[in-house]
Design an enzyme around this catalytic site. Structure first.
Site, PDB file in Angstrom:
ATOM      1  N   TRP A  46       0.874  -1.185   0.000  1.00 33.05           N
ATOM      2  CA  TRP A  46       0.000   0.000   0.000  1.00 33.05           C
ATOM      3  C   TRP A  46       0.909   1.232   0.000  1.00 33.05           C
ATOM      4  O   TRP A  46       1.788   1.348   0.886  1.00 33.05           O
ATOM      5  CB  TRP A  46      -0.853  -0.056   1.268  1.00 33.05           C
ATOM      6  CG  TRP A  46      -1.809   1.073   1.466  1.00 33.05           C
ATOM      7  CD1 TRP A  46      -2.660   1.605   0.544  1.00 33.05           C
ATOM      8  CD2 TRP A  46      -2.025   1.786   2.688  1.00 33.05           C
ATOM      9  NE1 TRP A  46      -3.395   2.609   1.119  1.00 33.05           N
ATOM     10  CE2 TRP A  46      -3.027   2.745   2.439  1.00 33.05           C
ATOM     11  CE3 TRP A  46      -1.481   1.712   3.971  1.00 33.05           C
ATOM     12  CZ2 TRP A  46      -3.487   3.622   3.405  1.00 33.05           C
ATOM     13  CZ3 TRP A  46      -1.945   2.584   4.924  1.00 33.05           C
ATOM     14  CH2 TRP A  46      -2.933   3.521   4.651  1.00 33.05           C
TER      15      TRP A  46
ATOM     16  N   ASP B 291      -0.512  -5.555   9.926  1.00 36.53           N
ATOM     17  CA  ASP B 291      -1.547  -4.642   9.455  1.00 36.53           C
ATOM     18  C   ASP B 291      -2.728  -5.469   8.957  1.00 36.53           C
ATOM     19  O   ASP B 291      -2.606  -6.204   7.976  1.00 36.53           O
ATOM     20  CB  ASP B 291      -0.974  -3.762   8.330  1.00 36.53           C
ATOM     21  CG  ASP B 291      -1.959  -2.678   7.902  1.00 36.53           C
ATOM     22  OD1 ASP B 291      -3.069  -2.611   8.466  1.00 36.53           O
ATOM     23  OD2 ASP B 291      -1.616  -1.899   6.988  1.00 36.53           O
TER      24      ASP B 291
ATOM     25  N   LYS C   7     -13.240  -1.008   6.135  1.00 33.99           N
ATOM     26  CA  LYS C   7     -13.775  -1.831   5.047  1.00 33.99           C
ATOM     27  C   LYS C   7     -14.765  -2.871   5.575  1.00 33.99           C
ATOM     28  O   LYS C   7     -15.838  -3.037   5.029  1.00 33.99           O
ATOM     29  CB  LYS C   7     -12.636  -2.563   4.324  1.00 33.99           C
ATOM     30  CG  LYS C   7     -11.394  -1.739   4.055  1.00 33.99           C
ATOM     31  CD  LYS C   7     -11.665  -0.632   3.059  1.00 33.99           C
ATOM     32  CE  LYS C   7     -10.453   0.072   2.528  1.00 33.99           C
ATOM     33  NZ  LYS C   7      -9.504   0.713   3.312  1.00 33.99           N
TER      34      LYS C   7
HETATM   35  C1  LMR Z   1      -6.836   1.797  -0.699  1.00 38.55           C
HETATM   36  O1  LMR Z   1      -5.709   1.298  -0.731  1.00 38.55           O
HETATM   37  O2  LMR Z   1      -7.470   2.059  -1.727  1.00 38.55           O
HETATM   38  C2  LMR Z   1      -7.480   2.080   0.619  1.00 38.55           C
HETATM   39  O3  LMR Z   1      -6.721   1.546   1.642  1.00 38.55           O
HETATM   40  C3  LMR Z   1      -7.804   3.510   0.802  1.00 38.55           C
HETATM   41  C4  LMR Z   1      -6.599   4.332   1.133  1.00 38.55           C
HETATM   42  O4  LMR Z   1      -6.640   5.049   2.141  1.00 38.55           O
HETATM   43  O5  LMR Z   1      -5.613   4.280   0.401  1.00 38.55           O
END
Ligand code: LMR
Length: 390
Positions: free
Chosen positions: A126, A206, A241
């Site tokens: 991420w 996480d 989520k």
């Molecule tokens: C995502 O990766 O789309 C979600 O976790 C929203 C975000 O805050 O990035």
């Protein structure tokens, strides 16, 4: 003074929301930010949350401050779901955080204050993980998360751990890996857990998508296996989520250790970081989750809604996997990946063509939000993919 500020690029992922909203084409498809959608493309409030909100409206007597830890009833109610019904609750304490992001931020800052200097992390990850590590001033050490065959790269994690030790933390996605959808298997977690213990690195787990992969229990397998093996760990949790609370920003930060003094110090440090950052977390969403979990009927309703979401995402994955091969893209692996996301190996140019010529919005990494595909648009998407990869 302010002219000295350096320009900052807009967050690429969040920027997609604006680009998508500004596109007038009615047939546009949003596969960008990670938000669940029904088969007709809606992101409704969970019925269980509506029920909980109705109760809050009736019964909430005050909106006075709760303190930097937020709603501890919420924090404690989640513990059996995250850590398992039989978990020794003397080993864990937590506090509310503004979303998963706030929880990751707390985990990394507490780790830094505890003496961690390097964060090991599989990539891709991420994008905000790396930004949060950078903001904390810690060194980020990356290793490969996905093999060429599309499985989780246990050897790369092992190699990273071989060079690691006290003073290092390793950031692991508990389930529904963002952005790849490629999770460690249970057998891999069984190998990872004793390795983490042997290397004395601090696990940062996480868990932002529990219940959206294989189910609430199955999605906690990795976290629980690690916690059974290591003396201490930090956990960042998100309800954004799995309770559909996105903009209400509902997360929790937990520390796990058998040392009661260390546990109290982890919480005190978390509280002081929170105080200097956001003072106290927003209450409403966490209070609604607490209400859901305090009531057997609302809990059943919530779990059933989560089952439906998971079932729908499986159907989308099955349809994509059935396409087998689209140009150079092997689609079958999407069928066994988990959660909201998968990555398609598209070039930047193909991603741009999808957006400009077909109104299909996805992250620059090729990440797609599986739940953005609906009964109405999935065939259009597959056709567009064929067109840009032909
Ligand atoms: C995502 O990766 O789309 C979600 O976790 C929203 C975000 O805050 O990035």
């Amino acid at each position: 003074m302010l002219e000295a500020l350096s320009p900052q690029p807009a967050d690429a992922l969040l920027g997609l929301i604006k680009l998508y909203n500004a596109d007038p084409r009615p047939e546009k498809i949003d596969l960008g930010v990670g938000v669940y959608r029904t088969a007709t493309g809606a992101t409704p409030v969970f019925k269980a949350i509506k029920g909980a909100e109705a109760r809050l409206l009736e019964t909430q007597q005050s909106k006075s401050y709760l303190g930097p830890e937020g709603d501890m009833g919420f924090v404690r109610a989640l513990i059996p779901y995250v850590f398992g019904a039989g978990f020794d609750t003397a080993r864990v304490d937590g506090m509310q955080a503004p979303g998963g992001t706030g929880a990751v931020r707390l985990a990394i800052e507490v780790a830094r204050r505890a003496g961690v200097r390097r964060i090991l992390m599989g990539t891709p990850s991420w994008p905000n993980h790396a930004q949060i590590v950078a903001a904390s001033g810690l060194e980020l050490v990356t290793f490969r998360h996905v093999t060429a065959e599309g499985t989780a790269d246990l050897d790369a994690l092992k190699a990273a751990l071989a060079d690691a030790g006290p003073g290092d933390a390793v950031l692991l996605h508990g389930c529904c890996h963002n952005p790849s959808g490629v999770d460690y298997t249970e057998a891999q977690w069984d190998e990872i857990a004793p390795l983490l213990a042997a290397r004395a690195v601090l696990p940062l787990l996480d868990l932002a998508y529990q219940g959206l992969g294989a189910g609430m229990e199955a999605d906690a397998y990795g976290l629980r296996t690690v916690l059974a093996a290591v003396p201490e760990a930090l956990v960042a949790y998100s309800c954004d989520k799995n309770f559909g609370l996105y903009r209400d920003r509902v997360g929790a930060f937990y520390a796990v250790t058998g040392d009661a003094d260390a546990l109290a110090r982890a919480m005190a440090n978390g509280a002081s970081i929170a105080r200097a950052s956001w003072s106290m977390p927003p209450d409403h969403g966490a209070a609604a989750v607490r209400e859901v979990l305090a009531d057997a009927a609302l809990t059943r309703e919530w779990l059933a809604e989560l089952d439906d979401m998971r079932g729908r995402m499986r159907q989308v994955r099955d349809r994509l996997a059935a396409a087998q091969q689209i140009g150079p893209i092997a689609m079958a692996p999407l069928g066994i990946q988990n959660g909201l996301f998968s990555i398609l190996p598209l070039t930047g140019e193909q991603i741009l063509t999808l957006r400009e010529a077909h109104g299909i919005y996805m992250a620059g990494s090729g990440r797609i939000n599986i739940a953005g595909l609906t009964t109405d648009n999935i065939e259009t998407f597959i056709d567009a993919l064929r067109a840009v990869t032909a």
